[in-house]
Motif scaffolding. Structure first.
Motif, PDB file in Angstrom:
ATOM      1  N   ARG A 173      46.885  30.383  34.618  1.00 57.41           N
ATOM      2  CA  ARG A 173      48.050  30.731  34.434  1.00 57.41           C
ATOM      3  C   ARG A 173      49.100  30.322  35.683  1.00 57.41           C
ATOM      4  O   ARG A 173      48.686  30.739  36.627  1.00 57.41           O
ATOM      5  CB  ARG A 173      48.209  32.189  33.967  1.00 57.41           C
ATOM      6  N   VAL A 174      50.016  29.711  35.398  1.00 56.62           N
ATOM      7  CA  VAL A 174      50.952  29.209  36.468  1.00 56.62           C
ATOM      8  C   VAL A 174      52.460  29.565  36.248  1.00 56.62           C
ATOM      9  O   VAL A 174      52.886  29.632  35.087  1.00 56.62           O
ATOM     10  CB  VAL A 174      51.074  27.767  36.795  1.00 56.62           C
ATOM     11  N   TYR A 175      52.876  30.108  37.325  1.00 61.30           N
ATOM     12  CA  TYR A 175      54.425  30.604  37.055  1.00 61.30           C
ATOM     13  C   TYR A 175      55.121  29.707  38.000  1.00 61.30           C
ATOM     14  O   TYR A 175      55.313  30.106  39.105  1.00 61.30           O
ATOM     15  CB  TYR A 175      54.624  32.150  37.582  1.00 61.30           C
ATOM     16  N   PRO A 176      55.879  28.753  37.411  1.00 64.63           N
ATOM     17  CA  PRO A 176      56.532  27.652  38.074  1.00 64.63           C
ATOM     18  C   PRO A 176      57.518  28.251  38.815  1.00 64.63           C
ATOM     19  O   PRO A 176      57.871  27.455  40.077  1.00 64.63           O
ATOM     20  CB  PRO A 176      56.823  26.518  37.156  1.00 64.63           C
ATOM     21  N   LEU A 177      58.183  29.086  38.575  1.00 63.29           N
ATOM     22  CA  LEU A 177      59.406  29.558  39.349  1.00 63.29           C
ATOM     23  C   LEU A 177      59.145  30.714  40.228  1.00 63.29           C
ATOM     24  O   LEU A 177      59.916  31.252  40.851  1.00 63.29           O
ATOM     25  CB  LEU A 177      60.546  29.901  38.251  1.00 63.29           C
ATOM     26  N   GLY A 186      55.691  39.484  34.004  1.00 65.83           N
ATOM     27  CA  GLY A 186      54.461  40.247  34.319  1.00 65.83           C
ATOM     28  C   GLY A 186      53.450  39.152  34.644  1.00 65.83           C
ATOM     29  O   GLY A 186      53.943  37.954  35.460  1.00 65.83           O
ATOM     30  N   PHE A 187      52.478  39.473  34.440  1.00 62.80           N
ATOM     31  CA  PHE A 187      51.300  38.435  34.792  1.00 62.80           C
ATOM     32  C   PHE A 187      50.132  38.468  33.898  1.00 62.80           C
ATOM     33  O   PHE A 187      50.041  39.704  33.286  1.00 62.80           O
ATOM     34  CB  PHE A 187      50.875  38.489  36.455  1.00 62.80           C
ATOM     35  N   SER A 188      49.256  37.410  34.179  1.00 65.23           N
ATOM     36  CA  SER A 188      47.970  37.865  32.996  1.00 65.23           C
ATOM     37  C   SER A 188      46.684  37.837  34.199  1.00 65.23           C
ATOM     38  O   SER A 188      46.687  37.104  35.107  1.00 65.23           O
ATOM     39  CB  SER A 188      47.509  36.804  31.908  1.00 65.23           C
ATOM     40  N   ASN A 189      45.494  38.691  33.735  1.00 65.57           N
ATOM     41  CA  ASN A 189      44.571  38.486  34.778  1.00 65.57           C
ATOM     42  C   ASN A 189      43.759  37.432  34.774  1.00 65.57           C
ATOM     43  O   ASN A 189      43.954  36.326  34.006  1.00 65.57           O
ATOM     44  CB  ASN A 189      43.926  39.993  34.823  1.00 65.57           C
ATOM     45  N   ILE A 190      42.435  37.377  35.498  1.00 65.09           N
ATOM     46  CA  ILE A 190      41.601  36.287  35.641  1.00 65.09           C
ATOM     47  C   ILE A 190      40.928  35.922  34.226  1.00 65.09           C
ATOM     48  O   ILE A 190      40.634  34.707  33.820  1.00 65.09           O
ATOM     49  CB  ILE A 190      40.666  36.391  36.668  1.00 65.09           C
ATOM     50  N   ASP A 191      41.070  36.722  33.388  1.00 63.45           N
ATOM     51  CA  ASP A 191      40.457  36.585  31.938  1.00 63.45           C
ATOM     52  C   ASP A 191      41.500  36.096  30.874  1.00 63.45           C
ATOM     53  O   ASP A 191      41.388  36.285  29.946  1.00 63.45           O
ATOM     54  CB  ASP A 191      39.686  37.720  31.549  1.00 63.45           C
ATOM     55  N   ASP A 192      42.817  35.895  31.809  1.00 62.20           N
ATOM     56  CA  ASP A 192      43.903  35.616  30.804  1.00 62.20           C
ATOM     57  C   ASP A 192      44.442  36.613  29.915  1.00 62.20           C
ATOM     58  O   ASP A 192      44.701  36.109  28.710  1.00 62.20           O
ATOM     59  CB  ASP A 192      43.572  34.067  29.982  1.00 62.20           C
ATOM     60  N   VAL A 193      44.427  37.826  30.219  1.00 61.39           N
ATOM     61  CA  VAL A 193      44.858  38.848  29.335  1.00 61.39           C
ATOM     62  C   VAL A 193      45.854  39.667  30.136  1.00 61.39           C
ATOM     63  O   VAL A 193      46.091  39.845  31.337  1.00 61.39           O
ATOM     64  CB  VAL A 193      43.555  39.979  29.385  1.00 61.39           C
ATOM     65  N   GLY A 194      47.195  39.487  29.204  1.00 60.87           N
ATOM     66  CA  GLY A 194      48.459  40.065  29.897  1.00 60.87           C
ATOM     67  C   GLY A 194      48.297  41.363  30.472  1.00 60.87           C
ATOM     68  O   GLY A 194      47.740  42.486  29.564  1.00 60.87           O
TER      69      GLY A 194
END
Lengths: 622, 144
Positions: A173-177, A186-194
């Motif tokens: 998961r990348v947040y370009p800005l 927000g963000f998602s964790n290493i297992d791609d869960v928000g």
């Protein structure tokens, strides 16, 4: 023995032998036949499965998580292909060399990785993560370095693979800005869960399902056919946030918070006619690309989760409710005695006496606001508090929204009405307060705040979020309130909020913070705010600015929050293509309380420069 | 003796020849059929492999597209654009930069107003809970 008999015997013997061979062949073929029947009929399923498993393999793959976009289609969060490296400790020939290689490539401490590797090997583990979510180019470089190092140190490398080292396809998961709108996205964790923000609230839409893919291979292992399990692909979420406006708001807030030496700050921009959130900024914030490096305290979206006593900004509710019921008139003079009124055991002081309600809001008189609420009575005032949505969630599509604090009317003390009228004994979120001003700006209609604009499906269809509205104040009430709030900016406590080129209306707020330890309001700690809208005649944006514990000498809402409001408005209104209106209004000398905006004639805008210059000079003099 | 033998004319079995011919034709047909089936099979395999390769290529291209999109987003982020603009001598737009040529009415504003009006109308038509709440609010008789 005659020769003919001998000949006959020989033929018979040959025939017997032939029959014997035929019989043997028949038996042999019979046995084979029986065996074939057994294998092909009785054991059919078993061997079919084995045959399929030999040429077919199953790959489990997670679909790419959906993308989060801003209102103009700029990606705020997206997933890209990555790779993860893991080891099978049981297959590692020499853990010492493996640890040495890993330490040199990944900059690990050799002793630590060796210890963990040996432990995993001893415990019989067959899986050991080394590096997760490594970007493809980097993974390629690491893979090559690992191979070189492994060959040099004598580990076996077969077909570019080191024994016991495995790469797995993954996504990152990348947040370009970067930190822009981090508390909203927000963000998602290493297992791609928000874990927070939109990533959490829209988890069901964004999450990519795990799909199984069956591949058929020929004898050389080449894939010649594949079949993918059908599952609904993840959706993309479009927000109402504008990345550009968000950036400007964050910059203005950052500068304002640093200047005021405040602990933190919040700024919200709402479009009053639709309830769409154009920006929601928190400072200090975090970068979701590296969220583990930040304190978890920074992850919360304080605009909807932090509850504070609003102070004077709440007077808008008191005046609005009383005006709506026709219990006060803007030009009615308020009697505040000698500047002190006692309600139950509490004394409320005021230095602004014998002023009209209009002038009282300009100077932020406490007693005038209390008098307005008193005319409504507890029942009436409470009903307006509920109608404005205090004590309940606004319903914005963000997780963990606070309801604020509004005690049941039955629990109110004798002084509660007066305290609430001036913004104490009530807890609100910045968003709740921003909505009150948005209601005033939108002719008394409160729009449900929205941050999700639409959900787009992979096949190109989309689901648009429909606006929801409820009428809280009469149109006339909202119009009168707008004029009263305009005066606050023009000649009252909010003069520093006046943007160049535009008319603005709003209210300052400076409240003491409630101290959990002392169980009372702490007069040393402030929450300073300014909430308003612009242009006054046709409000295009409502901006709420709240600063927590400013520590400068002048730390009232009008001193520290109003300039932030002004800067935000000056930057976002041109971006929203709102034409400047200050010159138009100034031409008609609108500073009187009885001004009717609808009658203001249009004049050439070229005059605006002169007016604005005069205004700037006036501000400098102030 | 030799001359007598030479006069013997061998009889040809026409039926056998016919059978042989039919047999040969069947064999040729079967053989051709097998060859055709084999060719079709290997051709199908070949196409399947090409198809798989193309699928993989599509995946890679999509992946590259994502990467490029990411790079584009990073490069055109508001902070980067602002830095670049300032470097080139641009300045922040101010209200004075806007010239109103006719009665100003932004399109966005209109559509927003329409949305707002539409929402209110729907709300009125629907006799929704919110409406009741407002009614209560007006009468000071709100009950939750």
């Amino acid at each position: 023995m005659p020769a003919s008999i001998r000949k006959k015997d020989f033929r018979q013997e040959t025939f017997v032998r032939f029959l014997l061979i035929v019989a043997l062949f028949t038996i042999w073929l019979g046995i084979i036949g029986i065996r074939l029947v057994y294998l092909q009929i009785s054991q059919h399923e078993f061997f079919k499965e084995r045959a399929i498993s030999q040429r077919r393999d199953k790959v489990r793959k997670r679909m790419m998580r959906g993308t989060i976009y801003d209102r103009s289609g700029r990606a705020l969060a997206m997933s890209v292909k990555a790779r993860s490296l893991f080891l099978n400790p049981q297959e590692i020939e020499n853990p010492f060399i493996a640890a040495e290689i890993l330490a040199s490539v990944f900059k690990f401490k050799k002793e630590e990785i060796l210890k963990e590797l040996l432990k995993a090997k001893q415990e019989g583990k067959r899986f050991f993560w080394v590096g997760r979510k490594i970007e493809e180019e980097q993974a390629k470089r690491i893979s090559e370095t690992l191979q070189r190092e492994a060959q040099a140190k004598g580990l076996s490398v077969i077909k570019e693979q080191i024994t016991g080292f495995y790469w797995q396809e993954d996504q990152k998961r990348v947040y370009p800005l970067g930190s822009l709108a981090a508390n909203v996205i927000g963000f998602s964790n290493i297992d791609d869960v928000g874990q927070a923000g939109i990533e959490l609230s829209q988890e069901s839409n964004l999450r990519g399902a795990v799909v199984r893919k069956w591949q058929e291979r020929d004898r050389l292992g080449r894939v010649f056919d594949s079949e993918m399990e059908e599952k609904e692909p993840p959706k993309d979420v479009y927000l109402t946030i504008s990345a550009s406006i968000q950036h400007r708001v964050e910059e203005a807030l950052k500068e304002g918070v640093e200047k005021a030496k405040a602990k933190s700050g919040i700024a919200i921009v709402i479009e009053p006619k639709t309830g769409e959130i154009l920006a929601m900024a928190n400072y200090p914030s975090f970068d979701p690309n590296f969220y583990s490096r930040f304190s978890s305290e920074l992850f919360s979206n304080r605009a909807i989760q932090n509850v504070f006593a609003p102070g004077s900004t709440f007077k808008v509710v008191s005046y609005g409710a009383a005006l709506d019921r026709g219990l006060i008139a803007p030009d009615e003079v308020v009697d505040c005695g000698n500047g002190v009124i006692q309600i139950a055991d509490r004394k409320f002081k005021d230095t602004h006496c014998r002023k009209s309600f209009q002038d009282s809001i300009v100077v932020s008189s406490n007693i005038a606001a209390i008098r307005a609420a008193q005319r409504l009575g507890e029942d009436g005032f409470y009903s307006y508090l509920r109608a404005f949505g205090f004590g309940e969630q606004t319903g914005i599509e963000l997780p963990a929204e606070s309801t604020g604090i509004l005690s049941q009317k039955e629990r109110w003390s004798s002084a509660s009405l007066a305290s609430i009228a001036i913004g104490y004994e009530i807890g609100v979120t910045a968003l709740q307060m921003a909505l009150v001003f948005a209601t005033v700006a939108n002719d008394g209609v409160m729009m449900k705040p929205r941050i999700v604009k639409e959900i787009r499906y992979s096949e190109g269809t989309y689901r648009k979020m429909e606006p929801e509205a409820r009428k809280v104040l009469e149109e006339q009430t909202a119009s009168v309130l707008r004029k009263m709030l305009y005066q606050v900016v023009l000649r009252g406590t909010g003069r520093l909020a006046d943007p160049d080129g535009y008319t603005a209306a709003g209210k300052t707020g400076t409240a003491w913070k409630y101290d959990e330890k002392l169980k009372k309001y702490n007069s040393e700690k402030y929450v300073s705010s300014f909430i308003g809208f612009a242009p006054v005649q046709k409000p295009a944006a409502v901006v709420a600015v709240v600063l927590d514990e400013p520590r400068t000498e002048r730390r009232n809402g009008g001193d520290v929050a109003a300039p932030i409001f002004r800067r935000i408005m000056e930057q976002i209104l041109p971006e929203l293509q709102i034409p400047p209106d200050e010159a138009l209004v100034a031409e008609e000398k609108i500073e009187t309380s009885n001004t009717d905006f609808s009658e203001v004639p249009r004049v050439a805008v070229q005059d605006s420069d002169r007016k604005t210059d005069e205004k700037r000079r006036r501000k400098r003099e102030d | 003796m030799k001359g007598r033998l030479q006069k013997i004319k061998r009889e040809t079995d026409v039926i056998t020849w016919r059978y042989s011919l039919v047999f040969l034709i069947v064999i040729v047909l079967l053989g051709t059929g097998f060859l055709y089936a084999a060719k079709a099979h290997f051709s199908a395999m070949n196409y399947s492999m090409k198809n798989e390769r193309l699928q993989k290529e599509i995946e890679e291209l999509e992946n590259n597209q994502r990467k490029l999109k990411l790079k584009k987003e990073i490069a055109s982020s508001p902070s980067e654009v602002e830095k670049a603009a300032r470097r080139l001598g641009f300045r922040q737009m101010s209200p004075q930069d806007i010239q109103v040529l006719s009665k100003a009415k932004s399109v966005n504003n209109n559509s927003s107003e329409e949305l707002s009006r539409e929402a209110v109308r729907r709300q009125k038509d629907g006799q929704s809970a919110e409406e009741k709440q407002i009614k209560y609010a007006k009468t000071g008789d709100l009950k939750e």
